[in-house]
Design a protein around this motif. Structure first.
Motif, short mmCIF file in Angstrom:
data_model
loop_
_atom_site.label_atom_id
_atom_site.label_comp_id
_atom_site.label_asym_id
_atom_site.label_seq_id
_atom_site.Cartn_x
_atom_site.Cartn_y
_atom_site.Cartn_z
N GLY A 173 0.83 -1.00 -0.24
CA GLY A 173 -0.27 0.00 0.01
C GLY A 173 0.59 1.27 0.00
O GLY A 173 1.40 1.41 -1.13
N SER A 174 0.54 2.04 1.28
CA SER A 174 1.43 3.23 1.16
C SER A 174 2.33 3.29 2.07
O SER A 174 3.47 3.90 2.31
N GLY A 175 3.07 1.65 2.52
CA GLY A 175 4.27 1.84 3.02
C GLY A 175 4.71 2.30 4.39
O GLY A 175 5.22 1.72 5.58
N THR A 176 2.62 2.05 5.13
CA THR A 176 2.93 1.68 6.38
C THR A 176 3.63 1.24 7.30
O THR A 176 4.50 1.50 8.16
N THR A 177 3.74 -0.28 6.89
CA THR A 177 4.00 -1.82 7.75
C THR A 177 5.47 -1.19 7.71
O THR A 177 6.34 -1.85 8.69
N LEU A 178 5.86 -0.75 6.76
CA LEU A 178 6.98 -0.82 6.38
C LEU A 178 8.42 0.05 6.39
O LEU A 178 9.01 -0.22 8.04
N ARG A 179 7.69 1.59 6.80
CA ARG A 179 8.01 2.46 7.53
C ARG A 179 8.43 1.83 9.43
O ARG A 179 9.09 2.72 9.91
N ALA A 180 7.01 1.41 9.70
CA ALA A 180 7.26 1.21 11.16
C ALA A 180 8.58 0.29 11.78
O ALA A 180 8.72 0.34 12.31
N ALA A 181 8.40 -0.82 10.78
CA ALA A 181 9.68 -1.98 11.24
C ALA A 181 10.64 -1.30 10.81
O ALA A 181 11.37 -1.74 12.25
#
Length: 190
Positions: A173-181
């Motif tokens: 999607g917008s990369g939220t999970t990867l940013r948080a990780a």
């Protein structure tokens, strides 16, 4: 499949996640999957056949023992059947009126989690501002129609994993999970 982008923390593939999922094994899958309700995302339609959608969810569930999925009520029974009887609900309570769907005003975001948290944690989460919450709230959606609050994904990652775990969000999607990780010192694949 060759990565579209890769650095020390994040690897991004551009394509159908079904092509790469069988080759991945990660510490946890934390995702907000498409809900298969026929939504037009511009670049693709969210309209797999029922059997294709179930197979996609099964593939995702096999990548890691620990799974955390944002779960719409319309898909609750399906997601539970895929994740299994030990999937645990986590409710993120909205602080303001949420979107109205089918005549109901959603006052919560539902998560299904398969896996044991690292320490005791409540399954009712307060104090997280969600996208689309409240009449006047206009959070950034980064051009994506279904963003998830980064604090939700960060909390899931913190509760379920320790560094140097690798986190997977097969839809990105917008990369939220990867940013948080990355912010939590975990490597991530999307």
């Amino acid at each position: 499949m060759t990565p579209y982008y890769s650095d020390d923390w994040v690897t991004i593939y551009h394509g159908d996640c079904r092509e790469i999922l069988p080759s991945l094994r990660v510490g946890a899958t934390v995702t907000d999957p498409p809900f298969n309700v026929g939504k037009d995302y511009g670049t693709h339609q969210d309209d797999l056949s029922e059997s294709e959608y179930d197979e996609l969810l099964r593939l995702i569930s096999e990548v890691s023992a620990t799974q955390a999925w944002v779960t719409p009520t319309v898909q609750l029974s399906r997601f539970t059947s895929i994740l299994g009887a030990d999937a645990h609900p986590v409710v993120v309570r909205r602080g303001a009126q949420g979107p109205i769907r089918f005549g109901w005003s959603d006052q919560f975001l539902l998560l299904l989690v398969r896996g044991k948290p690292l320490k005791a944690v409540s399954n009712l989460w307060d104090g997280i501002r969600l996208p689309d919450e409240g009449y006047f709230y206009r959070g950034e959606n980064y051009g994506h129609p279904g963003t998830t609050a980064e604090p939700v994904m960060a909390r899931l990652i913190e509760v379920l994993t320790e560094p140097p775990s690798v986190i997977l969000d097969p839809f990105l999607g917008s990369g939220t999970t990867l940013r948080a990780a990355k912010d939590l010192n975990r490597k991530a694949i999307g």
